[in-house]
Motif scaffolding. Structure first.
Motif, PDB file in Angstrom:
ATOM      1  N   ARG A 110       0.807  -1.116  -0.065  1.00 53.06           N
ATOM      2  CA  ARG A 110       0.018  -0.081  -0.022  1.00 53.06           C
ATOM      3  C   ARG A 110       0.946   1.182   0.091  1.00 53.06           C
ATOM      4  O   ARG A 110       1.852   1.498   0.798  1.00 53.06           O
ATOM      5  CB  ARG A 110      -0.868  -0.001   1.308  1.00 53.06           C
ATOM      6  CG  ARG A 110      -1.589   1.213   1.619  1.00 53.06           C
ATOM      7  CD  ARG A 110      -2.498   0.988   2.769  1.00 53.06           C
ATOM      8  NE  ARG A 110      -1.755   0.749   4.072  1.00 53.06           N
ATOM      9  CZ  ARG A 110      -1.264   1.649   4.737  1.00 53.06           C
ATOM     10  NH1 ARG A 110      -1.391   2.813   4.449  1.00 53.06           N
ATOM     11  NH2 ARG A 110      -0.776   1.463   5.714  1.00 53.06           N
ATOM     12  N   GLN A 111       0.638   2.258  -0.757  1.00 51.64           N
ATOM     13  CA  GLN A 111       1.239   3.536  -0.826  1.00 51.64           C
ATOM     14  C   GLN A 111       0.848   4.349   0.312  1.00 51.64           C
ATOM     15  O   GLN A 111      -0.423   4.384   0.579  1.00 51.64           O
ATOM     16  CB  GLN A 111       1.018   4.139  -2.151  1.00 51.64           C
ATOM     17  CG  GLN A 111       1.732   3.697  -3.227  1.00 51.64           C
ATOM     18  CD  GLN A 111       3.144   4.380  -3.289  1.00 51.64           C
ATOM     19  OE1 GLN A 111       3.798   4.592  -2.185  1.00 51.64           O
ATOM     20  NE2 GLN A 111       4.166   4.352  -4.136  1.00 51.64           N
ATOM     21  N   PRO A 140       6.421   2.611  15.055  1.00 54.30           N
ATOM     22  CA  PRO A 140       5.957   3.325  13.987  1.00 54.30           C
ATOM     23  C   PRO A 140       5.670   4.955  14.340  1.00 54.30           C
ATOM     24  O   PRO A 140       5.817   5.145  15.502  1.00 54.30           O
ATOM     25  CB  PRO A 140       4.670   2.737  13.828  1.00 54.30           C
ATOM     26  CG  PRO A 140       4.219   2.287  15.030  1.00 54.30           C
ATOM     27  CD  PRO A 140       5.501   1.843  15.568  1.00 54.30           C
ATOM     28  N   VAL A 141       5.337   5.772  13.365  1.00 50.74           N
ATOM     29  CA  VAL A 141       4.912   7.033  13.616  1.00 50.74           C
ATOM     30  C   VAL A 141       3.434   7.294  13.504  1.00 50.74           C
ATOM     31  O   VAL A 141       3.090   6.885  12.713  1.00 50.74           O
ATOM     32  CB  VAL A 141       5.884   8.056  12.694  1.00 50.74           C
ATOM     33  CG1 VAL A 141       5.519   8.059  11.291  1.00 50.74           C
ATOM     34  CG2 VAL A 141       5.843   9.593  13.244  1.00 50.74           C
ATOM     35  N   LEU A 142       3.027   8.142  14.436  1.00 48.25           N
ATOM     36  CA  LEU A 142       1.562   8.577  14.267  1.00 48.25           C
ATOM     37  C   LEU A 142       1.383   9.588  13.313  1.00 48.25           C
ATOM     38  O   LEU A 142       2.057  10.438  13.507  1.00 48.25           O
ATOM     39  CB  LEU A 142       1.115   8.975  15.699  1.00 48.25           C
ATOM     40  CG  LEU A 142      -0.439   9.178  15.835  1.00 48.25           C
ATOM     41  CD1 LEU A 142      -1.067   8.240  15.351  1.00 48.25           C
ATOM     42  CD2 LEU A 142      -0.737   9.942  17.163  1.00 48.25           C
ATOM     43  N   LEU A 143       0.304   9.494  12.178  1.00 50.51           N
ATOM     44  CA  LEU A 143      -0.006  10.358  11.421  1.00 50.51           C
ATOM     45  C   LEU A 143      -1.556  10.648  11.748  1.00 50.51           C
ATOM     46  O   LEU A 143      -2.358   9.709  11.660  1.00 50.51           O
ATOM     47  CB  LEU A 143       0.154  10.035  10.096  1.00 50.51           C
ATOM     48  CG  LEU A 143      -0.545  10.963   8.882  1.00 50.51           C
ATOM     49  CD1 LEU A 143       0.224  12.599   9.144  1.00 50.51           C
ATOM     50  CD2 LEU A 143      -0.328  10.414   7.617  1.00 50.51           C
ATOM     51  N   ALA A 155       4.822   2.577   9.542  1.00 49.99           N
ATOM     52  CA  ALA A 155       5.944   1.984   9.868  1.00 49.99           C
ATOM     53  C   ALA A 155       7.062   2.825   9.274  1.00 49.99           C
ATOM     54  O   ALA A 155       6.876   3.263   8.189  1.00 49.99           O
ATOM     55  CB  ALA A 155       5.934   0.421   9.239  1.00 49.99           C
ATOM     56  N   LEU A 156       8.118   2.917   9.853  1.00 44.97           N
ATOM     57  CA  LEU A 156       9.370   3.556   9.533  1.00 44.97           C
ATOM     58  C   LEU A 156       9.643   3.449   8.069  1.00 44.97           C
ATOM     59  O   LEU A 156       9.877   3.913   7.246  1.00 44.97           O
ATOM     60  CB  LEU A 156      10.312   3.395  10.201  1.00 44.97           C
ATOM     61  CG  LEU A 156      11.524   4.554  10.447  1.00 44.97           C
ATOM     62  CD1 LEU A 156      10.913   5.821  10.508  1.00 44.97           C
ATOM     63  CD2 LEU A 156      12.642   4.155  11.283  1.00 44.97           C
ATOM     64  N   ALA A 157       9.471   2.080   7.592  1.00 46.77           N
ATOM     65  CA  ALA A 157       9.785   1.762   6.423  1.00 46.77           C
ATOM     66  C   ALA A 157       8.906   2.131   5.159  1.00 46.77           C
ATOM     67  O   ALA A 157       9.272   2.123   3.996  1.00 46.77           O
ATOM     68  CB  ALA A 157       9.912  -0.140   6.140  1.00 46.77           C
ATOM     69  N   ASP A 158       7.726   2.291   5.486  1.00 51.68           N
ATOM     70  CA  ASP A 158       6.708   3.016   4.648  1.00 51.68           C
ATOM     71  C   ASP A 158       6.570   4.621   4.639  1.00 51.68           C
ATOM     72  O   ASP A 158       5.863   5.099   3.866  1.00 51.68           O
ATOM     73  CB  ASP A 158       5.404   2.591   5.044  1.00 51.68           C
ATOM     74  CG  ASP A 158       5.265   0.872   4.955  1.00 51.68           C
ATOM     75  OD1 ASP A 158       5.909   0.402   3.979  1.00 51.68           O
ATOM     76  OD2 ASP A 158       4.419   0.411   5.495  1.00 51.68           O
TER      77      ASP A 158
END
Length: 140
Positions: free
Chosen positions: A2-3, A54-57, A76-79
């Motif tokens: 997923r983008q 992960p970071v919260l958006l 996730a940091l990778a995304d």
């Protein structure tokens, strides 16, 4: 896969200035938030190492019915699409207001467009190094 939407305001990124580097004796390259923030906003490599996983958006969905609604997601940091924060010097040159608030182990950096009220808040915590915890996009 997923983008994930980009988390940035401006495409410009200045790559000047010395890079932050942690050493075994000093795991946090910078303790002073102002110095950290300058480097964080100017260098993707610093952002990659100082963003929570992960970071919260949190965003506003303008198409939500019956009215726009906020929603949150963890990424996730990778995304994460970099840069997560614009270069603040460039943002200021483009007329954005940059406000830093908070004390102790937490800071918030708000980048605001004075023409339309759109703003993005970046929340950092000292854990034990300064780390981006959340991004709140407060724009329609």
């Amino acid at each position: 896969m997923r983008q994930v939407p980009a988390l940035y305001l401006l495409a410009g990124l200045a790559l000047s200035g010395p890079a932050l580097a942690a050493t075994p004796a000093d795991p946090c390259p910078v303790g002073d938030f102002a110095t950290f923030l300058e480097q964080f906003s100017a260098r993707i490599t610093v952002q990659e190492h100082a963003t929570a996983d992960p970071v919260l958006l949190r965003r506003i969905d303008p198409a939500a019915m019956p009215e726009p609604a906020a929603y949150s997601q963890t990424i996730a940091l990778a995304d994460v699409l970099w840069p997560v924060m614009p270069n603040l010097d460039i943002a200021r040159r483009h007329g954005k207001q940059v406000l830093v608030s908070g004390d102790g182990g937490q800071r918030q950096v708000t980048v605001r467009d004075p023409d339309n009220g759109n703003q993005v808040r970046y929340v950092f915590a000292l854990q034990p190094c300064w780390t981006l915890q959340a991004v709140y996009e407060e724009a329609l």
